[in-house]
Design a protein around this motif. Structure first.
Motif, PDB file in Angstrom:
ATOM      1  N   LEU A 110     -83.747 -45.890 101.891  1.00 55.71           N
ATOM      2  CA  LEU A 110     -83.789 -44.851 100.867  1.00 55.71           C
ATOM      3  C   LEU A 110     -84.364 -43.559 101.431  1.00 55.71           C
ATOM      4  O   LEU A 110     -85.315 -43.578 102.213  1.00 55.71           O
ATOM      5  N   ARG A 111     -83.771 -42.445 101.008  1.00 56.51           N
ATOM      6  CA  ARG A 111     -84.263 -41.125 101.393  1.00 56.51           C
ATOM      7  C   ARG A 111     -84.181 -40.192 100.197  1.00 56.51           C
ATOM      8  O   ARG A 111     -83.228 -40.253  99.415  1.00 56.51           O
ATOM      9  N   ARG A 112     -85.159 -39.312 100.092  1.00 56.66           N
ATOM     10  CA  ARG A 112     -85.106 -38.272  99.064  1.00 56.66           C
ATOM     11  C   ARG A 112     -84.164 -37.163  99.516  1.00 56.66           C
ATOM     12  O   ARG A 112     -84.201 -36.738 100.672  1.00 56.66           O
ATOM     13  N   SER A 113     -83.305 -36.720  98.598  1.00 57.03           N
ATOM     14  CA  SER A 113     -82.339 -35.672  98.925  1.00 57.03           C
ATOM     15  C   SER A 113     -81.979 -34.941  97.636  1.00 57.03           C
ATOM     16  O   SER A 113     -82.046 -35.525  96.553  1.00 57.03           O
ATOM     17  N   PRO A 114     -81.599 -33.671  97.713  1.00 55.54           N
ATOM     18  CA  PRO A 114     -81.208 -32.951  96.493  1.00 55.54           C
ATOM     19  C   PRO A 114     -79.983 -33.546  95.808  1.00 55.54           C
ATOM     20  O   PRO A 114     -79.778 -33.344  94.607  1.00 55.54           O
ATOM     21  N   HIS A 115     -79.155 -34.280  96.559  1.00 55.99           N
ATOM     22  CA  HIS A 115     -77.918 -34.812  96.001  1.00 55.99           C
ATOM     23  C   HIS A 115     -77.831 -36.315  96.239  1.00 55.99           C
ATOM     24  O   HIS A 115     -78.275 -36.827  97.263  1.00 55.99           O
ATOM     25  N   ALA A 116     -77.235 -37.012  95.262  1.00 56.73           N
ATOM     26  CA  ALA A 116     -77.050 -38.454  95.401  1.00 56.73           C
ATOM     27  C   ALA A 116     -75.920 -38.738  96.387  1.00 56.73           C
ATOM     28  O   ALA A 116     -74.871 -38.107  96.353  1.00 56.73           O
ATOM     29  N   ARG A 117     -76.159 -39.717  97.271  1.00 52.96           N
ATOM     30  CA  ARG A 117     -75.135 -40.073  98.254  1.00 52.96           C
ATOM     31  C   ARG A 117     -75.386 -41.483  98.761  1.00 52.96           C
ATOM     32  O   ARG A 117     -76.530 -41.886  98.961  1.00 52.96           O
ATOM     33  N   LEU A 118     -74.299 -42.235  98.937  1.00 56.56           N
ATOM     34  CA  LEU A 118     -74.355 -43.556  99.550  1.00 56.56           C
ATOM     35  C   LEU A 118     -73.732 -43.444 100.936  1.00 56.56           C
ATOM     36  O   LEU A 118     -72.663 -42.849 101.088  1.00 56.56           O
ATOM     37  N   VAL A 119     -74.391 -44.020 101.936  1.00 57.88           N
ATOM     38  CA  VAL A 119     -73.938 -43.925 103.325  1.00 57.88           C
ATOM     39  C   VAL A 119     -73.903 -45.321 103.933  1.00 57.88           C
ATOM     40  O   VAL A 119     -74.885 -46.064 103.851  1.00 57.88           O
ATOM     41  N   ALA A 120     -72.776 -45.690 104.519  1.00 52.55           N
ATOM     42  CA  ALA A 120     -72.636 -46.976 105.209  1.00 52.55           C
ATOM     43  C   ALA A 120     -72.401 -46.714 106.692  1.00 52.55           C
ATOM     44  O   ALA A 120     -71.489 -45.969 107.057  1.00 52.55           O
ATOM     45  N   ARG A 121     -73.217 -47.335 107.543  1.00 45.09           N
ATOM     46  CA  ARG A 121     -73.111 -47.165 108.991  1.00 45.09           C
ATOM     47  C   ARG A 121     -72.573 -48.462 109.606  1.00 45.09           C
ATOM     48  O   ARG A 121     -73.058 -49.553 109.292  1.00 45.09           O
ATOM     49  N   PHE A 122     -71.598 -48.315 110.500  1.00 42.99           N
ATOM     50  CA  PHE A 122     -70.914 -49.451 111.100  1.00 42.99           C
ATOM     51  C   PHE A 122     -70.916 -49.348 112.616  1.00 42.99           C
ATOM     52  O   PHE A 122     -71.041 -48.262 113.189  1.00 42.99           O
ATOM     53  N   THR A 123     -70.697 -50.474 113.263  1.00 46.26           N
ATOM     54  CA  THR A 123     -70.216 -50.496 114.640  1.00 46.26           C
ATOM     55  C   THR A 123     -68.810 -51.067 114.600  1.00 46.26           C
ATOM     56  O   THR A 123     -68.548 -52.068 113.928  1.00 46.26           O
ATOM     57  N   ARG A 124     -67.886 -50.394 115.288  1.00 41.74           N
ATOM     58  CA  ARG A 124     -66.519 -50.886 115.393  1.00 41.74           C
ATOM     59  C   ARG A 124     -66.460 -52.036 116.393  1.00 41.74           C
ATOM     60  O   ARG A 124     -67.442 -52.324 117.097  1.00 41.74           O
ATOM     61  N   ALA A 125     -65.311 -52.674 116.472  1.00 40.64           N
ATOM     62  CA  ALA A 125     -65.140 -53.800 117.384  1.00 40.64           C
ATOM     63  C   ALA A 125     -65.350 -53.390 118.843  1.00 40.64           C
ATOM     64  O   ALA A 125     -65.755 -54.207 119.661  1.00 40.64           O
ATOM     65  N   ASP A 126     -65.096 -52.119 119.165  1.00 36.12           N
ATOM     66  CA  ASP A 126     -65.273 -51.646 120.544  1.00 36.12           C
ATOM     67  C   ASP A 126     -66.691 -51.155 120.823  1.00 36.12           C
ATOM     68  O   ASP A 126     -66.987 -50.630 121.900  1.00 36.12           O
TER      69      ASP A 126
END
Length: 214
Positions: free
Chosen positions: A189-205
């Motif tokens: 969780l982070r405080r920010s002026p705007h609501a946002r969902l972020v998903a971080r991935f590693t690809r198969a490579d």
């Protein structure tokens, strides 16, 4: 106790959603199925044995459903956003004690429990009302009838969800709502002026990729 079950990518059509995922994650999602009576259908991408990615879109083969489609797909603002391109919309957390959680929180916070099915899979799900979901940062809760769900049934794409993050101006309220669902450690969780969902991935490579709701 609850944990991440899957993340949800919204799209105008499944074809657009598949192309978006292939462009960003390097692999196409596979067949999912139809949610009869809900007005949607989906594609799925396995992220290992414990989680997966869902691409969901309105199903043109179904009549208009009696209830709004899930994940705000019928919202004019979401439709406008998806006209531009598919987008990360939400996430879903699984729990083995759905009834207890909804009873404790109340349906006005957690949503009403609805039984759903797709093919051989069946589950019960509670989606928080729109005025309680903190811009989709508070997840729907799911309890799979077989105790396992979709993830173990899917082919492993080699893509991994590394982290899920939420940004919101009222970050303490988001933290409190997640804690009430047993999700204290599930999301950064982070405080920010705007609501946002972020998903971080590693690809198969091994390279990194990020999908965000805004």
């Amino acid at each position: 106790m609850a944990e991440i079950d899957h993340i949800v990518i919204g799209a105008r059509t499944l074809a657009e959603g598949a192309a978006y995922i292939e462009a960003h994650l390097g692999v196409k999602p596979g067949p999912g199925g139809t949610h009869e009576g809900v007005g949607t259908h989906n594609l799925l991408l396995g992220l290992g044995r414990n989680s997966y990615l869902e691409v969901i879109a309105p199903d043109p083969a179904q009549p208009e459903p009696p209830h709004p489609r899930p994940f705000d797909l019928d919202s004019p603002s979401v439709r406008t956003m998806l006209d531009a391109e598919p987008r990360l919309l939400a996430w879903v957390a699984r729990t083995p004690v759905l009834d207890a959680v909804v009873t404790r929180l109340g349906a006005h916070h957690a949503g009403e429990i609805r039984a759903m099915k797709r093919g051989k899979l069946s589950w019960r799900m509670a989606m928080p009302p729109q005025n309680q979901d903190m811009s989709n940062l508070i997840p729907a809760l799911i309890q799979w009838d077989d105790g396992k769900g979709a993830a173990p049934r899917l082919a492993d794409s080699g893509v991994r969800l590394v982290a899920l993050e939420a940004e919101h101006p009222e970050v303490d309220a988001v933290r409190l709502a997640l804690a009430g669902r047993g999700l204290d450690e599930a999301i950064r969780l982070r405080r920010s002026p705007h609501a946002r969902l972020v998903a971080r991935f590693t690809r198969a490579d091994g390279t990194e990729a990020v999908l965000a709701s805004a």
